[in-house]
Design an enzyme around this catalytic site. Structure first.
Site, PDB file in Angstrom:
ATOM      1  N   CYS A 126       0.828  -1.209   0.000  1.00  0.00           N
ATOM      2  CA  CYS A 126       0.000   0.000   0.000  1.00  0.00           C
ATOM      3  C   CYS A 126       0.869   1.269   0.000  1.00  0.00           C
ATOM      4  CB  CYS A 126      -0.993  -0.033   1.157  1.00  0.00           C
ATOM      5  SG  CYS A 126      -2.285   1.226   1.018  1.00  0.00           S
ATOM      6  N   HIS A 233      -3.901  -5.091   0.100  1.00  0.00           N
ATOM      7  CA  HIS A 233      -3.593  -5.483   1.478  1.00  0.00           C
ATOM      8  C   HIS A 233      -3.681  -6.998   1.645  1.00  0.00           C
ATOM      9  CE1 HIS A 233      -3.291  -1.540   3.460  1.00  0.00           C
ATOM     10  NE2 HIS A 233      -4.128  -1.155   2.515  1.00  0.00           N
ATOM     11  N   GLU A 235      -2.644  -8.594   4.013  1.00  0.00           N
ATOM     12  CA  GLU A 235      -2.808  -8.887   5.435  1.00  0.00           C
ATOM     13  C   GLU A 235      -4.247  -8.759   5.928  1.00  0.00           C
ATOM     14  OE1 GLU A 235      -2.051  -4.380   5.437  1.00  0.00           O
ATOM     15  OE2 GLU A 235      -1.748  -6.128   4.148  1.00  0.00           O
TER      16      GLU A 235
END
Length: 267
Positions: A126, A233, A235
């Site tokens: 990001c 993302h 995660e």
């Protein structure tokens, strides 16, 4: 520059992660969300077999210390966060930018430069993706115009929409990003997107390795060394556990055996 070691020892690759400097008490909820994602990244690196090493600024004469720290690391991950100072890429700030933190910019840029100079693997996520593009001389779109692809997860017509926009990206065959996902040629994957900025002019020496249907640059890499970045993302906690962990495990293996990493700096 100092480090805070976490995780196990032994064969675990030591992966540096610059900390987030903005407080979660910030009235802009995005700051707290970014800090939570930072925690997710550290936890995922540890679960993937790495020893996360948190990197923090300590003084103005940190260049020598940082070079010394790099000698103790096997790789670096640049996490997400607030917007970069637009003057770093030759633009005046627009009203849309948020959480601009010069100290954070200084820390992340210094860490990225030192990592590349040391020839260590470097992965940006990001903000880390955007920062690498700027470091290589590229520019950013400060606030993306609406398009056929929802990138920021905000849907004014659907108040029940979640924090992420979910859309597909096409991975370039043979790219580092495709390798992180174990993806065969021509693979399209669904990603968690939550950003209002994007790459405009691609930095010199970088190549685009993933795009969205509206042409947004979703991943970049330096073909001359192990430097790669993704706009999305990986995660995100809403992903299935195996999909969430897979790219972090792959990056940890790169750091354990960095056969593609090469020394050399970015001007």
């Amino acid at each position: 520059m100092k480090t805070s070691d976490e995780g196990g020892a032994g064969a675990r690759p030591r992966i540096g992660v610059p900390i987030r400097l903005s407080s979660s008490d910030n009235p802009d909820a995005r700051v707290g969300e970014a800090n939570q994602l930072f925690t997710f990244i550290v936890d995922l690196l540890r679960e993937a077999g790495a020893q996360p090493v948190l990197l923090t600024p300590v003084s103005a004469d940190s260049a020598g210390r940082l070079a010394s720290v790099m000698k103790t690391l096997d790789g670096v991950l640049l996490p997400g966060g607030g917007d970069l100072e637009p003057r770093l890429y030759g633009q005046d700030p627009e009203d849309s930018v948020y959480d601009v933190n010069p100290e954070q910019d200084h820390l992340d840029i210094d860490v990225a430069r030192a990592t590349i100079d040391a020839g260590l693997p470097l992965l940006g996520i990001c903000r880390g993706h955007q920062l690498l593009n700027v470091l290589y001389g590229g520019t950013l779109i400060q606030d993306m115009a609406p398009s056929a692809v929802n990138h920021n997860g905000l849907d004014p017509d659907d108040p029940t929409a979640g924090e992420w926009a979910w859309h597909d990206v096409v991975l370039a065959p043979g790219s580092k990003t495709a390798a992180l996902y174990g993806a065969p040629e021509g693979t399209s994957i669904k990603i968690a997107s939550g950003h209002h900025q994007a790459v405009a002019r691609v930095g010199e020496g970088l190549v685009v390795t993933a795009i969205a249907d509206d042409g947004t640059v979703e991943a970049l890499e330096d073909p001359s060394r192990w430097v790669a970045s993704v706009q999305w993302h990986p995660e995100a906690s809403q992903l299935p556990d195996n999909e969430r962990l897979a790219p972090f495990k792959a990056f940890v293996e790169v750091c354990r055996n960095p056969t593609q990493a090469r020394p050399g700096g970015v001007q």
